[in-house]
Design a protein around this motif. Structure first.
Motif, PDB file in Angstrom:
ATOM      1  N   ILE A  51       0.855  -1.203   0.000  1.00 38.25           N
ATOM      2  CA  ILE A  51       0.000   0.000   0.000  1.00 38.25           C
ATOM      3  C   ILE A  51       0.885   1.245   0.000  1.00 38.25           C
ATOM      4  N   LYS A  52       1.941   1.197   0.832  1.00 41.51           N
ATOM      5  CA  LYS A  52       2.875   2.337   0.879  1.00 41.51           C
ATOM      6  C   LYS A  52       3.528   2.555  -0.488  1.00 41.51           C
ATOM      7  N   GLY A  53       4.001   1.439  -1.068  1.00 40.36           N
ATOM      8  CA  GLY A  53       4.690   1.521  -2.361  1.00 40.36           C
ATOM      9  C   GLY A  53       3.770   2.008  -3.469  1.00 40.36           C
ATOM     10  N   ALA A  54       2.564   1.448  -3.488  1.00 39.53           N
ATOM     11  CA  ALA A  54       1.617   1.826  -4.549  1.00 39.53           C
ATOM     12  C   ALA A  54       1.186   3.270  -4.387  1.00 39.53           C
ATOM     13  N   LYS A  55       0.984   3.670  -3.150  1.00 38.23           N
ATOM     14  CA  LYS A  55       0.591   5.073  -2.919  1.00 38.23           C
ATOM     15  C   LYS A  55       1.716   5.992  -3.402  1.00 38.23           C
ATOM     16  N   GLY A  56       2.958   5.544  -3.154  1.00 35.38           N
ATOM     17  CA  GLY A  56       4.102   6.351  -3.627  1.00 35.38           C
ATOM     18  C   GLY A  56       4.073   6.462  -5.138  1.00 35.38           C
ATOM     19  N   ALA A  57       3.818   5.329  -5.808  1.00 35.19           N
ATOM     20  CA  ALA A  57       3.810   5.320  -7.272  1.00 35.19           C
ATOM     21  C   ALA A  57       2.639   6.154  -7.802  1.00 35.19           C
ATOM     22  N   GLN A  58       1.494   6.038  -7.138  1.00 34.44           N
ATOM     23  CA  GLN A  58       0.352   6.847  -7.588  1.00 34.44           C
ATOM     24  C   GLN A  58       0.603   8.324  -7.316  1.00 34.44           C
ATOM     25  N   ARG A  59       1.367   8.583  -6.266  1.00 28.11           N
ATOM     26  CA  ARG A  59       1.701   9.984  -5.930  1.00 28.11           C
ATOM     27  C   ARG A  59       2.522  10.614  -7.077  1.00 28.11           C
ATOM     28  N   HIS A  60       3.424   9.794  -7.661  1.00 28.42           N
ATOM     29  CA  HIS A  60       4.127  10.204  -8.880  1.00 28.42           C
ATOM     30  C   HIS A  60       3.170  10.861  -9.845  1.00 28.42           C
ATOM     31  N   TYR A  61       2.106  10.050 -10.092  1.00 24.20           N
ATOM     32  CA  TYR A  61       1.128  10.441 -11.089  1.00 24.20           C
ATOM     33  C   TYR A  61       0.483  11.769 -10.706  1.00 24.20           C
ATOM     34  N   VAL A  62       0.084  11.837  -9.428  1.00 23.50           N
ATOM     35  CA  VAL A  62      -0.602  13.040  -8.949  1.00 23.50           C
ATOM     36  C   VAL A  62       0.343  14.237  -9.012  1.00 23.50           C
ATOM     37  N   VAL A  63       1.583  14.027  -8.558  1.00 24.07           N
ATOM     38  CA  VAL A  63       2.521  15.157  -8.495  1.00 24.07           C
ATOM     39  C   VAL A  63       2.851  15.644  -9.908  1.00 24.07           C
ATOM     40  N   VAL A  64       3.103  14.727 -10.835  1.00 19.28           N
ATOM     41  CA  VAL A  64       3.421  15.143 -12.207  1.00 19.28           C
ATOM     42  C   VAL A  64       2.253  15.936 -12.781  1.00 19.28           C
ATOM     43  N   ARG A  65       1.049  15.435 -12.523  1.00 15.16           N
ATOM     44  CA  ARG A  65      -0.128  16.134 -13.073  1.00 15.16           C
ATOM     45  C   ARG A  65      -0.372  17.477 -12.405  1.00 15.16           C
ATOM     46  N   GLU A  66      -0.036  17.550 -11.108  1.00 15.09           N
ATOM     47  CA  GLU A  66      -0.366  18.786 -10.388  1.00 15.09           C
ATOM     48  C   GLU A  66       0.714  19.850 -10.482  1.00 15.09           C
ATOM     49  N   VAL A  67       1.920  19.477 -10.914  1.00 17.79           N
ATOM     50  CA  VAL A  67       2.953  20.505 -11.104  1.00 17.79           C
ATOM     51  C   VAL A  67       2.401  21.493 -12.138  1.00 17.79           C
ATOM     52  N   PRO A  68       2.315  22.756 -11.785  1.00 12.98           N
ATOM     53  CA  PRO A  68       1.641  23.691 -12.709  1.00 12.98           C
ATOM     54  C   PRO A  68       2.557  24.170 -13.833  1.00 12.98           C
ATOM     55  N   LYS A  69       3.290  23.247 -14.397  1.00 11.38           N
ATOM     56  CA  LYS A  69       4.220  23.541 -15.490  1.00 11.38           C
ATOM     57  C   LYS A  69       4.150  22.356 -16.452  1.00 11.38           C
ATOM     58  N   PRO A  70       4.391  22.569 -17.747  1.00 12.02           N
ATOM     59  CA  PRO A  70       4.356  21.425 -18.663  1.00 12.02           C
ATOM     60  C   PRO A  70       5.448  20.400 -18.312  1.00 12.02           C
ATOM     61  N   VAL A  71       5.042  19.138 -18.299  1.00 11.52           N
ATOM     62  CA  VAL A  71       6.010  18.053 -18.051  1.00 11.52           C
ATOM     63  C   VAL A  71       6.057  17.178 -19.313  1.00 11.52           C
ATOM     64  N   ILE A  72       7.244  17.045 -19.864  1.00 13.17           N
ATOM     65  CA  ILE A  72       7.429  16.250 -21.085  1.00 13.17           C
ATOM     66  C   ILE A  72       8.104  14.936 -20.704  1.00 13.17           C
ATOM     67  N   ALA A  73       7.574  13.815 -21.203  1.00 16.17           N
ATOM     68  CA  ALA A  73       8.282  12.534 -21.061  1.00 16.17           C
ATOM     69  C   ALA A  73       9.104  12.335 -22.327  1.00 16.17           C
ATOM     70  N   MET A  74      10.405  12.253 -22.192  1.00 14.64           N
ATOM     71  CA  MET A  74      11.279  11.964 -23.334  1.00 14.64           C
ATOM     72  C   MET A  74      11.612  10.475 -23.229  1.00 14.64           C
ATOM     73  N   VAL A  75      10.824   9.671 -23.946  1.00  9.44           N
ATOM     74  CA  VAL A  75      10.901   8.215 -23.754  1.00  9.44           C
ATOM     75  C   VAL A  75      11.925   7.614 -24.719  1.00  9.44           C
ATOM     76  N   ASN A  76      13.049   7.249 -24.149  1.00  7.17           N
ATOM     77  CA  ASN A  76      14.216   6.844 -24.937  1.00  7.17           C
ATOM     78  C   ASN A  76      14.385   5.330 -25.028  1.00  7.17           C
ATOM     79  N   GLY A  77      13.347   4.575 -24.691  1.00  2.81           N
ATOM     80  CA  GLY A  77      13.480   3.107 -24.732  1.00  2.81           C
ATOM     81  C   GLY A  77      12.265   2.496 -24.062  1.00  2.81           C
ATOM     82  N   LEU A  78      12.491   1.432 -23.288  1.00  4.01           N
ATOM     83  CA  LEU A  78      11.369   0.716 -22.663  1.00  4.01           C
ATOM     84  C   LEU A  78      10.624   1.583 -21.650  1.00  4.01           C
TER      85      LEU A  78
END
Ligand code: COA
Length: 264
Positions: A80-107
């Motif tokens: 639960i702790k780990g998953a909440k941390g991972a979901q927090r990633h999602y929330v934090v990236v979305r809530e940062v009030p600046k554009p966030v670009i994923a530069m996906v260089n592989g897998l």
């Protein structure tokens, strides 16, 4: 701030966050998750940062997901702790009030795919692969994958990917609407730099309103989303940058036609 599993570099108003465990295909352990969240906070609070890019070190992976070596020792509470941390990633990236670009260089697998999906725009190299292969190691996605993937690619395709654990190519991800653009690996940085240039020519203050408004479209009924849009649209008119944008457009002198935005 010193980091162990990521690097953080600020260059010309861009914060570059690089997942830095290339020997483990940038798999995400708890330190890495916490460091990404801390780095995002740093970028959010730094007025000199207009844009954030997340990428992976090496030429093989953006991130191959959660670090599976944590799994054998985890109790449900740890999960639960780990998953909440991972979901927090999602929330934090979305809530940062600046554009966030994923530069996906592989897998971009499992938590790697989830992290990329949290970003506002995904630019991928031709050799990138996407997938939610958690089922193969006996779990389901825990960082938002079951909720976000269907919203992006539709229920049927999301179920197929999550049930089979299959990887898809960058081209297929493009076709499904999971990524914005696919380019040859040697053009990836150049393409992201071009996008950064476009975003930097806009007002950071207005980009923030645009990001909040679009985010809300996924979370609210249409009528509420429309009301939120009206409020944010009205708020644009309280900024200096809105005045500057209109002034520049209406200007007849070519030398003064480029708007100079200040982010306020
Ligand atoms: N967690 C922990 N370690 C991982 C990892 C993960 N998610 N993904 C890769 N690694 C490690 C491997 O164990 C290996 O470490 P080692 O050199 O110490 O043995 C190293 O990264 C390189 O990976 P390897 O499997 O040898 O590379 P490959 O090119 O043969 O295969 C993958 C690449 C992505 C197909 C394979 O690594 C894989 O299936 N990873 C797991 C993906 C996944 O299921 N993610 C969701 C997790 S819930």
């Amino acid at each position: 701030m010193e980091f162990e599993t990521i690097t953080y570099e600020k260059k010309e108003n861009v914060a570059w966050i690089t997942l830095n465990r290339p020997d483990k295909l940038n798999a995400q352990n708890q330190t890495l998750t916490a460091e990404v969240i801390a780095a995002l906070g740093q970028a959010r609070d730094d007025d000199e940062v207009y844009i954030i890019v997340i990428t992976g070190a090496g030429d093989k992976a953006f991130s191959a997901g959660a670090d599976i070596s944590m799994f054998p020792h985890w109790s449900p509470i740890d999960v639960i702790k780990g998953a909440k941390g991972a979901q927090r990633h999602y929330v934090v990236v979305r809530e940062v009030p600046k554009p966030v670009i994923a530069m996906v260089n592989g897998l971009a697998l499992g938590g790697g795919c989830e992290l990329a999906m949290a970003c506002d725009i995904i630019i991928a190299s031709e050799n990138a692969m996407f997938g939610q292969p958690e089922i193969t190691v006996g779990v389901i996605p825990g960082g938002g994958g079951t909720q976000i993937l269907p919203r992006l690619v539709g229920e049927k395709k999301a179920k197929e990917l999550i049930f089979t654990g299959d990887f898809i190519s960058a081209e297929e991800a493009l076709r499904l609407g999971l990524v914005n653009k696919v380019v040859p690996a040697d053009k990836l940085r150049e393409t992201v730099d071009k996008l950064i240039g476009k975003l930097k020519s806009k007002s950071p203050a207005i980009l923030k309103f645009a990001k909040i408004a679009v985010n809300k479209s996924l979370e609210t009924p249409l009528s509420i989303g429309m009301a939120i849009e009206t409020e944010l649209f009205a708020m644009c008119f309280g900024t200096e940058d809105q005045k500057e944008g209109a002034r520049a457009f209406l200007e007849k002198d070519p030398a003064k036609k480029t708007p100079k935005y200040k982010g306020r």
